[in-house]
Design a protein around this motif. Sequence first.
Motif, PDB file in Angstrom:
ATOM      1  N   ALA A  67       0.828  -1.208   0.000  1.00 50.82           N
ATOM      2  CA  ALA A  67       0.000   0.000   0.000  1.00 50.82           C
ATOM      3  C   ALA A  67       0.859   1.254   0.000  1.00 50.82           C
ATOM      4  O   ALA A  67       0.516   2.259  -0.641  1.00 50.82           O
ATOM      5  CB  ALA A  67      -0.926  -0.002   1.215  1.00 50.82           C
ATOM      6  N   THR A  68       1.992   1.206   0.700  1.00 56.27           N
ATOM      7  CA  THR A  68       2.881   2.367   0.740  1.00 56.27           C
ATOM      8  C   THR A  68       3.500   2.625  -0.626  1.00 56.27           C
ATOM      9  O   THR A  68       3.597   3.777  -1.073  1.00 56.27           O
ATOM     10  CB  THR A  68       3.992   2.157   1.780  1.00 56.27           C
ATOM     11  N   THR A  69       3.919   1.566  -1.308  1.00 54.16           N
ATOM     12  CA  THR A  69       4.519   1.758  -2.630  1.00 54.16           C
ATOM     13  C   THR A  69       3.491   2.239  -3.644  1.00 54.16           C
ATOM     14  O   THR A  69       3.822   2.984  -4.565  1.00 54.16           O
ATOM     15  CB  THR A  69       5.173   0.464  -3.142  1.00 54.16           C
ATOM     16  N   VAL A  70       2.247   1.822  -3.484  1.00 53.59           N
ATOM     17  CA  VAL A  70       1.200   2.192  -4.438  1.00 53.59           C
ATOM     18  C   VAL A  70       0.602   3.559  -4.123  1.00 53.59           C
ATOM     19  O   VAL A  70       0.403   4.386  -5.015  1.00 53.59           O
ATOM     20  CB  VAL A  70       0.088   1.121  -4.473  1.00 53.59           C
ATOM     21  N   TYR A  71       0.308   3.816  -2.835  1.00 57.50           N
ATOM     22  CA  TYR A  71      -0.444   5.014  -2.470  1.00 57.50           C
ATOM     23  C   TYR A  71       0.353   6.040  -1.658  1.00 57.50           C
ATOM     24  O   TYR A  71      -0.131   7.160  -1.452  1.00 57.50           O
ATOM     25  CB  TYR A  71      -1.685   4.617  -1.671  1.00 57.50           C
ATOM     26  N   GLY A  72       1.538   5.682  -1.189  1.00 53.92           N
ATOM     27  CA  GLY A  72       2.323   6.638  -0.425  1.00 53.92           C
ATOM     28  C   GLY A  72       2.926   7.710  -1.314  1.00 53.92           C
ATOM     29  O   GLY A  72       2.874   7.632  -2.546  1.00 53.92           O
ATOM     30  N   THR A  73       3.483   8.735  -0.683  1.00 50.57           N
ATOM     31  CA  THR A  73       4.210   9.741  -1.444  1.00 50.57           C
ATOM     32  C   THR A  73       5.481   9.096  -1.999  1.00 50.57           C
ATOM     33  O   THR A  73       5.865   7.990  -1.595  1.00 50.57           O
ATOM     34  CB  THR A  73       4.597  10.927  -0.551  1.00 50.57           C
ATOM     35  N   THR A  74       6.134   9.782  -2.898  1.00 55.03           N
ATOM     36  CA  THR A  74       7.368   9.241  -3.470  1.00 55.03           C
ATOM     37  C   THR A  74       8.397   8.976  -2.377  1.00 55.03           C
ATOM     38  O   THR A  74       9.041   7.921  -2.360  1.00 55.03           O
ATOM     39  CB  THR A  74       7.946  10.213  -4.509  1.00 55.03           C
ATOM     40  N   SER A  75       8.549   9.906  -1.447  1.00 59.16           N
ATOM     41  CA  SER A  75       9.533   9.715  -0.377  1.00 59.16           C
ATOM     42  C   SER A  75       9.138   8.565   0.537  1.00 59.16           C
ATOM     43  O   SER A  75      10.002   7.808   1.005  1.00 59.16           O
ATOM     44  CB  SER A  75       9.701  11.005   0.431  1.00 59.16           C
ATOM     45  N   GLU A  76       7.845   8.393   0.799  1.00 60.87           N
ATOM     46  CA  GLU A  76       7.401   7.273   1.636  1.00 60.87           C
ATOM     47  C   GLU A  76       7.681   5.940   0.948  1.00 60.87           C
ATOM     48  O   GLU A  76       8.126   4.978   1.588  1.00 60.87           O
ATOM     49  CB  GLU A  76       5.913   7.403   1.942  1.00 60.87           C
ATOM     50  N   ALA A  77       7.405   5.863  -0.352  1.00 64.12           N
ATOM     51  CA  ALA A  77       7.669   4.634  -1.102  1.00 64.12           C
ATOM     52  C   ALA A  77       9.158   4.325  -1.132  1.00 64.12           C
ATOM     53  O   ALA A  77       9.576   3.178  -0.937  1.00 64.12           O
ATOM     54  CB  ALA A  77       7.115   4.758  -2.517  1.00 64.12           C
ATOM     55  N   GLN A  78       9.973   5.351  -1.371  1.00 60.57           N
ATOM     56  CA  GLN A  78      11.419   5.140  -1.421  1.00 60.57           C
ATOM     57  C   GLN A  78      11.971   4.723  -0.061  1.00 60.57           C
ATOM     58  O   GLN A  78      12.852   3.861   0.012  1.00 60.57           O
ATOM     59  CB  GLN A  78      12.108   6.410  -1.912  1.00 60.57           C
ATOM     60  N   ALA A  79      11.449   5.302   1.007  1.00 59.57           N
ATOM     61  CA  ALA A  79      11.890   4.935   2.349  1.00 59.57           C
ATOM     62  C   ALA A  79      11.506   3.485   2.669  1.00 59.57           C
ATOM     63  O   ALA A  79      12.291   2.745   3.270  1.00 59.57           O
ATOM     64  CB  ALA A  79      11.283   5.883   3.385  1.00 59.57           C
ATOM     65  N   ALA A  80      10.302   3.076   2.263  1.00 61.88           N
ATOM     66  CA  ALA A  80       9.874   1.690   2.491  1.00 61.88           C
ATOM     67  C   ALA A  80      10.769   0.725   1.730  1.00 61.88           C
ATOM     68  O   ALA A  80      11.166  -0.327   2.253  1.00 61.88           O
ATOM     69  CB  ALA A  80       8.420   1.521   2.063  1.00 61.88           C
ATOM     70  N   GLY A  81      11.117   1.064   0.484  1.00 57.19           N
ATOM     71  CA  GLY A  81      12.009   0.221  -0.293  1.00 57.19           C
ATOM     72  C   GLY A  81      13.383   0.134   0.324  1.00 57.19           C
ATOM     73  O   GLY A  81      13.994  -0.945   0.361  1.00 57.19           O
ATOM     74  N   ALA A  82      13.897   1.261   0.827  1.00 56.24           N
ATOM     75  CA  ALA A  82      15.222   1.272   1.454  1.00 56.24           C
ATOM     76  C   ALA A  82      15.239   0.396   2.699  1.00 56.24           C
ATOM     77  O   ALA A  82      16.208  -0.342   2.943  1.00 56.24           O
ATOM     78  CB  ALA A  82      15.625   2.703   1.802  1.00 56.24           C
ATOM     79  N   ARG A  83      14.169   0.448   3.502  1.00 57.96           N
ATOM     80  CA  ARG A  83      14.090  -0.401   4.703  1.00 57.96           C
ATOM     81  C   ARG A  83      14.097  -1.872   4.314  1.00 57.96           C
ATOM     82  O   ARG A  83      14.773  -2.700   4.954  1.00 57.96           O
ATOM     83  CB  ARG A  83      12.831  -0.071   5.510  1.00 57.96           C
ATOM     84  N   LEU A  84      13.351  -2.204   3.271  1.00 53.56           N
ATOM     85  CA  LEU A  84      13.287  -3.600   2.834  1.00 53.56           C
ATOM     86  C   LEU A  84      14.645  -4.069   2.310  1.00 53.56           C
ATOM     87  O   LEU A  84      15.075  -5.188   2.603  1.00 53.56           O
ATOM     88  CB  LEU A  84      12.210  -3.759   1.759  1.00 53.56           C
ATOM     89  N   ARG A  85      15.326  -3.220   1.562  1.00 47.55           N
ATOM     90  CA  ARG A  85      16.647  -3.593   1.039  1.00 47.55           C
ATOM     91  C   ARG A  85      17.640  -3.810   2.181  1.00 47.55           C
ATOM     92  O   ARG A  85      18.443  -4.749   2.142  1.00 47.55           O
ATOM     93  CB  ARG A  85      17.163  -2.526   0.080  1.00 47.55           C
ATOM     94  N   ARG A  86      17.592  -2.956   3.202  1.00 50.85           N
ATOM     95  CA  ARG A  86      18.494  -3.127   4.354  1.00 50.85           C
ATOM     96  C   ARG A  86      18.205  -4.435   5.079  1.00 50.85           C
ATOM     97  O   ARG A  86      19.119  -5.141   5.522  1.00 50.85           O
ATOM     98  CB  ARG A  86      18.345  -1.945   5.315  1.00 50.85           C
ATOM     99  N   LEU A  87      16.923  -4.769   5.202  1.00 56.26           N
ATOM    100  CA  LEU A  87      16.533  -6.018   5.864  1.00 56.26           C
ATOM    101  C   LEU A  87      17.042  -7.222   5.084  1.00 56.26           C
ATOM    102  O   LEU A  87      17.629  -8.154   5.642  1.00 56.26           O
ATOM    103  CB  LEU A  87      15.008  -6.067   6.001  1.00 56.26           C
ATOM    104  N   HIS A  88      16.834  -7.198   3.768  1.00 58.93           N
ATOM    105  CA  HIS A  88      17.263  -8.317   2.930  1.00 58.93           C
ATOM    106  C   HIS A  88      18.777  -8.440   2.857  1.00 58.93           C
ATOM    107  O   HIS A  88      19.316  -9.545   2.707  1.00 58.93           O
ATOM    108  CB  HIS A  88      16.713  -8.136   1.509  1.00 58.93           C
ATOM    109  N   ASP A  89      19.473  -7.321   2.968  1.00 53.74           N
ATOM    110  CA  ASP A  89      20.918  -7.303   2.778  1.00 53.74           C
ATOM    111  C   ASP A  89      21.659  -8.223   3.747  1.00 53.74           C
ATOM    112  O   ASP A  89      22.705  -8.783   3.407  1.00 53.74           O
ATOM    113  CB  ASP A  89      21.432  -5.868   2.918  1.00 53.74           C
ATOM    114  N   ARG A  90      21.117  -8.382   4.944  1.00 53.16           N
ATOM    115  CA  ARG A  90      21.823  -9.199   5.939  1.00 53.16           C
ATOM    116  C   ARG A  90      21.284 -10.623   6.047  1.00 53.16           C
ATOM    117  O   ARG A  90      21.712 -11.383   6.929  1.00 53.16           O
ATOM    118  CB  ARG A  90      21.757  -8.505   7.302  1.00 53.16           C
ATOM    119  N   MET A  91      20.378 -10.999   5.186  1.00 55.86           N
ATOM    120  CA  MET A  91      19.781 -12.331   5.269  1.00 55.86           C
ATOM    121  C   MET A  91      20.440 -13.319   4.319  1.00 55.86           C
ATOM    122  O   MET A  91      20.721 -13.005   3.162  1.00 55.86           O
ATOM    123  CB  MET A  91      18.275 -12.273   4.968  1.00 55.86           C
TER     124      MET A  91
END
Length: 285
Positions: A67-91
């Motif tokens: 929902a954030t990537t679809v309906y959030g602001t550009t900065s909200e979507a980018q921040a959500a993606g960055a959090r997900l990338r950081r999470l995946h990076d250490r797995m």
Amino acid sequence: MDSDDLGLFGPGSVTWKVHEEPILIVAGLRSLYLQALHPRAMAGVAQNSNYRTDAWGRLVRTATYVATTVYGTTSEAQAAGARLRRLHDRMRATDTLTGEQFRIDEPDLLRWVHVTEVESFLSTARRAGLPLSDDEVDGYYTEQRRAAALVGLDPATVPGTAAEVADYYGAVRPQLRMTREAAETAVFLTAPPLPWKLSLPVRLGLTLGPPRWAYLGIAGTAFALLPTWAHRMYGGLGLPTTALSADLSVRALRLAFAAVPRRYLEGPLIQAAKERAARHAALAG
């Protein structure tokens, strides 16, 4: 101004048209059944996730991310993606077939999850009765390359049309397997533990109360909507009658959702996006 930013897609996009459909709850389950058939992707989830003990929490977090990537602001979507990338990076995970350790953010795995998800959203909405032209279908896949970029994929490597999605499935199918983990996940998805408040009837001995029946109907429809080849991998016959009954079921569910007032189905992210779009339209007018 960020307060009036329309995000990655905005009104008039095919993405907003598709994701306004409450029936996408069925699509989310369908994508999970499909994703489980990829042994490496399944190993990554099983070895790094608490989905069995926190199934509903994980579902809410995933839905919030989408929902954030679809309906959030550009900065909200980018921040959500960055959090997900950081999470995946250490797995990391171990391939159960070869014993090889791998990163779960390998492009091939990210691409599999992305394609199964967006194809499930689109095909479910369309089979439920949402009118979409062939150009709109291709437009949706092209738009969703923006969401793929958020998780770290090169958009040029992501299928951007219906024909490219079909070719992608054809290419990846030899890697898919019906493993023990896939079977266990399918069973879990079909009958997960209910949230505490909904499971109270179960605790009182009413094992198949209304919440359980409702969920079973949604899960059964999601499974029936799988491609024929996926049905066969799960041991189903994949006959045309299965596809027909799935279409009838998902159309009935869409009609049922349509009877519920929108305010009960739209979360704060969607409401905020529509308010920003209205302000933007008023200023443009």
